[in-house]
Design an enzyme around this catalytic site. Structure first.
Site, PDB file in Angstrom:
ATOM      1  N   TYR A  45     112.882  39.563  75.305  1.00  0.00           N
ATOM      2  CA  TYR A  45     111.907  39.652  76.398  1.00  0.00           C
ATOM      3  C   TYR A  45     112.701  39.720  77.701  1.00  0.00           C
ATOM      4  O   TYR A  45     113.838  40.211  77.713  1.00  0.00           O
ATOM      5  CB  TYR A  45     110.963  38.435  76.269  1.00  0.00           C
ATOM      6  N   LYS A 100      93.869  50.231  53.788  1.00  0.00           N
ATOM      7  CA  LYS A 100      94.803  51.370  53.850  1.00  0.00           C
ATOM      8  C   LYS A 100      96.127  50.893  54.445  1.00  0.00           C
ATOM      9  O   LYS A 100      97.210  51.293  53.997  1.00  0.00           O
ATOM     10  CB  LYS A 100      94.221  52.486  54.720  1.00  0.00           C
TER      11      LYS A 100
HETATM   12  C1  LIG Z   1      89.686  57.043  48.987  1.00  0.00           C
HETATM   13  C2  LIG Z   1      89.087  57.298  50.282  1.00  0.00           C
HETATM   14  O1  LIG Z   1      89.773  57.483  51.259  1.00  0.00           O
HETATM   15  C3  LIG Z   1      87.650  57.352  50.382  1.00  0.00           C
HETATM   16  O2  LIG Z   1      86.962  57.216  49.385  1.00  0.00           O
HETATM   17  O3  LIG Z   1      87.161  57.523  51.514  1.00  0.00           O
HETATM   18 MG   LIG Z   2      88.644  57.528  53.072  1.00  0.00          MG
END
Ligand SMILES: CC(=O)C(=O)O
Ligand SMILES: [Mg+2]
Ligand SMILES: NC(=O)C1=CN([C@@H]2O[C@H](COP(=O)(O)OP(=O)(O)OC[C@H]3O[C@@H](n4cnc5c(N)ncnc54)[C@H](OP(=O)(O)O)[C@@H]3O)[C@@H](O)[C@H]2O)C=CC1
Length: 759
Positions: A45, A100
């Site tokens: 920092y 994700k």
């Molecule tokens: C797998 C995916 O990205 C969906 O089903 O929207």
């Molecule tokens: Mg998707």
């Protein structure tokens, strides 16, 4: 088709609990630099941070060198097409986006976090993302409905100098194209001849049909369908993206279009495809029902009308999972590693072809084991790799990176592809790989019957259920049947016909046998018959251990409601020790798997005991498929400073020398010498050929304290202590253990009874 009856392995409450605890959500952030001293603070920092600030101000690409940008991907959504659930708002999309992000980390070691943007207006969305986009090395757009997603992606890609990749479009297109290439291989159909029907002309569908045409499917052989039916040339109310794929066709409905079709791609919604439609398709039809979470048609329904179909869904619980999880982690891994400016067509095609090629290669045993023990061989039930295939991380990204380099979108070309592949191999999460390996071995071995001694506890019931659903063996719950069923029902679990056994000790047909047998063992140790009868009737640890001892079960898990030492005493009255019993913890941190012993049995081991702990630990580690390298840890280094504890270790080394054991060992030494071969220059006589993976601790307190310290402060994952060396496998979890800890312990218990893991 084989193995279509896999069922969901969790209840709704399990899914909520998974997301709620131990901390809400699925991701957290970890620092990569120490922040311990005044100097660290000054560097990280103010004032030290000013130096990279100025460097980046002079050259923005320096952000790749001085910040985490280069390994960082944002998963961004507005929640307008969440899976196949529709527009449920930006916040409802957060679990999927966190999911994700965690898959990016798990499968490709890409750091990622989610951003949910509260707008359905494409211009507003673009403005928001454009202005924050430089933060990341790439942007993964997710679950944004069509047609807005097309404008959003292409405008953002023009505005930003990093990959902007709408996963539902291109991730899906890449995987479905890979699957189609291989399905054609198997059926002998040719891409240029097949008739393809697409149900669902949205983000995923249009991109998939587009990529399939790019690899050889002829436009005139395709028909695309949306909610209003076939999109034929001249139809009203068709936007420019759908119109681009409209064909001259007499068909007006999905049912008409599917008559005689070779392929149907479902990227629409649950139930959109009927059995009658499938029955009307050409011989050896290829059916990809990819809507999530529920497919357009189930594999069971397809199997009821066709025996010649190649069937795939987007789900992990059926064979052939055609899901973009096979794509986005590796596309971005390759793109980030060359600091790509975009993901272009060539990179997508390279990824699809690499995935298809990998599926055609021989499948290593550990991959097959992770896939529920099924033998995987290229064919109708295995057209694309399993998401758990550890080869994906080093096999796919080099093709993507190479395509980026060949097409001029790489800022930083890779000079040595072999070295790159080796580096990629070291990125896999070791804890996931280890458990995958062990669970796979348990599934592949003959069925094991595992006693869950505290069978009335809700956590134990849920663990038994999960254990059974994951096909790890047959759980036996000890307790009163009505209470177990009531607690199961309250947890939303239905046991009927699942193959989970319930045994009530008091009314068991084996009660008298166990009492006689245990009395014979204990009568000269101060126990009266009536004491033993009470133990068998009332204490489930005695009854459960007797089941294992007498062969009615193979292994046992207990400990949720009572402390370790009490449970161990009870178990030891029933079961003998084979050679020497030790506690071993598995410590997973910074890409390493370390085995620490003894973490629960010998308080202050003498030299002989230390030697035996090493032998027992080495044998267990070998059984886990690894080559043991044992370091005896101490505060002292090869006699310096001298002291009583260090001398015990030196004596243990002499004992092992005299016994001529068949594994590497060395000591005494501090952890840095054990773990870092580069630190050993002053000790050229050391016999370890690499870093140690088995750490024998001088005493239980140092073992227990150090494992907990690294768990608390170092963010290590600790599995265990596992009990090793009893004549039959019993695992004692810690008081109040979670459902997943109980399942892990039960899996090890089953594993210890004979399964063998691959290295
Ligand atoms: C797998 C995916 O990205 C969906 O089903 O929207
Ligand atoms: Mg998707
Ligand atoms: N397996 C995988 O990897 C992936 C699967 N998917 C799945 O694909 C589906 C679509 O996602 P996405 O493209 O992002 O969503 P979009 O909202 O962009 O597109 C959905 C499309 O499906 C059409 N549709 C909906 N219901 C029907 C029906 N009963 N018959 C025919 N067409 C129908 C819609 O028609 P209209 O245009 O008339 O509204 C639209 O064209 C979802 O279920 C999603 O989970 C998505 C990405 C990856």
């Amino acid at each position: 088709m084989a193995d279509l009856t896999d069922k969901q392995t969790f209840s709704d409450e399990d899914a909520l609990e998974f997301h709620r605890s131990p901390t809400p959500g699925k991701i957290s952030m970890a620092p990569t630099k120490p922040m311990a001293t005044q100097r660290d603070l000054s560097l990280a920092y103010s004032p030290g941070v000013a130096i990279p600030v100025l460097a980046i101000a002079a050259d923005v690409d320096k952000a790749y060198d001085y910040t985490s940008k280069g390994n960082l991907v944002a998963v961004i959504s507005n929640g307008t097409a969440i899976l196949g659930l529709g527009n449920l708002g930006h916040m409802a999309s957060k679990p999927v986006m966190e999911g994700k992000a965690v898959l990016f980390k798990r499968f490709a070691d890409v750091d990622s976090f989610d951003v949910e943007v509260k707008t359905t207006d494409p211009d507003e969305f673009i403005t928001v993302v454009k202005n924050i986009g430089d933060t990341w090395g790439g942007i993964n757009l997710e679950d944004i409905k069509s047609p807005e997603c097309f404008v959003i992606e292409s405008e953002l890609q023009d505005l930003l100098d990093i990959p902007v990749f709408h996963d539902d479009q291109h991730g899906t297109a890449i995987i479905s194209t890979a699957g189609l290439i291989n399905a054609c291989h198997i059926t002998g159909k040719k891409l240029e001849d097949i008739k393809v029907v697409l149900a669902g002309a949205g983000a995923a569908g249009l991109s998939s049909i587009g990529l399939m045409k790019a690899v050889g499917v002829r436009a005139e052989n395709t028909v695309i369908v949306d909610r209003d039916g076939v999109i034929y040339k001249g139809r009203d109310n068709v936007d420019q993206w759908k119109a681009a794929h409209a064909t001259d066709t007499p068909h007006r409905t999905l049912a008409e279009a599917m008559v005689g079709a070779d392929v149907v791609l479902g990227l629409s919604a649950k139930g959109a495809i009927t059995k009658e439609m499938v029955a009307s398709m050409a011989p050896n039809p290829i059916i990809f029902a990819m809507a999530n979470p529920d497919p357009e048609i189930t594999p069971e329904d397809v199997a009821s009308v066709r025996s010649d179909a190649i069937m795939a869904t987007g789900r992990s619980d059926y064979v052939n999972q055609v899901n973009n999880v096979l794509g986005f982690p590796y596309i971005f891994r390759g793109a980030l590693d060359v600091r790509a400016r975009r993901v272009n067509h060539e990179m997508k095609v390279a990824c699809a072809q690499a995935l298809a090629a990998l599926a055609r290669e021989d499948v290593p045993d550990e991959v097959a084991m992770a896939y529920r023990g099924r033998k995987l061989r290229f064919g109708p039930d295995y057209i694309i790799p399993s998401p758990f295939d550890p080869r994906l991380i080093w096999y796919i990204p080099p093709f993507v990176a190479q395509a980026a380099m060949d097409t001029g979108v790489a800022r930083k070309p890779i000079e040595d592809m072999d070295a790159y592949r080796t580096e990629l191999r070291s990125r896999l999460d070791p804890s996931a790989a280890l458990m995958q390996n062990i669970s796979g071995a348990v599934r592949a071995a003959p069925n094991k019957r595992v006693v869950f001694a505290e069978g009335e506890e809700t956590a134990v019931i849920r663990a038994a259920w999960g254990f059974k659903q994951a096909e790890l063996g047959t759980p036996i719950l000890l307790g009163r049947e009505d209470l177990i069923r009531q607690n199961a029902a309250e947890a939303g679990l239905i046991f009927d016909d699942m193959g989970i056994e319930i045994v009530n000790a008091r009314v068991s047909e084996h009660n008298a046998d166990y009492t006689d047998w245990l009395y014979a063992r204990l009568q000269r140790r101060g126990y009266l018959r009536r004491d033993v009868q009470r133990m068998i009737n009332q204490d489930r640890n005695y009854f459960g251990a007797a089941m294992v001892a007498r062969g009615q079960a193979d292994a046992m898990v207990t400990g949720v409601t009572r402390n370790f030492n009490m449970v161990l005493k009870e178990v030891r009255r029933v079961l003998d020790v084979k050679n020497r019993m030790i506690g071993m913890s598995i410590l997973l941190a910074k890409g390493r798997t370390l085995f620490v012993a003894d973490t629960s049995i010998h308080e202050l081991p003498n030299a002989e005991e230390l030697a035996e702990i090493a032998i027992q630990a080495a044998e267990t580690v070998r059984k886990l498929g690894k080559t043991p390298r044992v370091a005896f840890l101490s505060y002292s280094t090869f006699g310096n400073p001298p002291g009583d504890r260090g001398e015990k270790v030196r004596e243990a080394i002499r004992i092992l020398d005299a016994r001529g054991v068949d594994f590497e060992y060395e000591g005494e030494m501090p952890p840095e010498l054990a773990l870092d071969p580069d630190a050993r220059a002053a000790y050229p006589f050391m016999r370890l050929t690499g870093h140690a993976n088995v750490l024998v601790m001088p005493a239980i307190h140092s073992a227990s304290i150090s494992t907990r310290l690294v768990q608390q402060l170092g963010g290590a994952t600790v599995i265990g202590p596992l009990l090793v060396g009893l004549e039959k496998s019993v695992q004692i979890v810690s008081l109040g253990a979670s459902v997943s800890e109980i399942i892990t312990a039960a899996t090890f218990a089953a594993y210890d009874e004979g399964a063998v893991a691959e290295g």
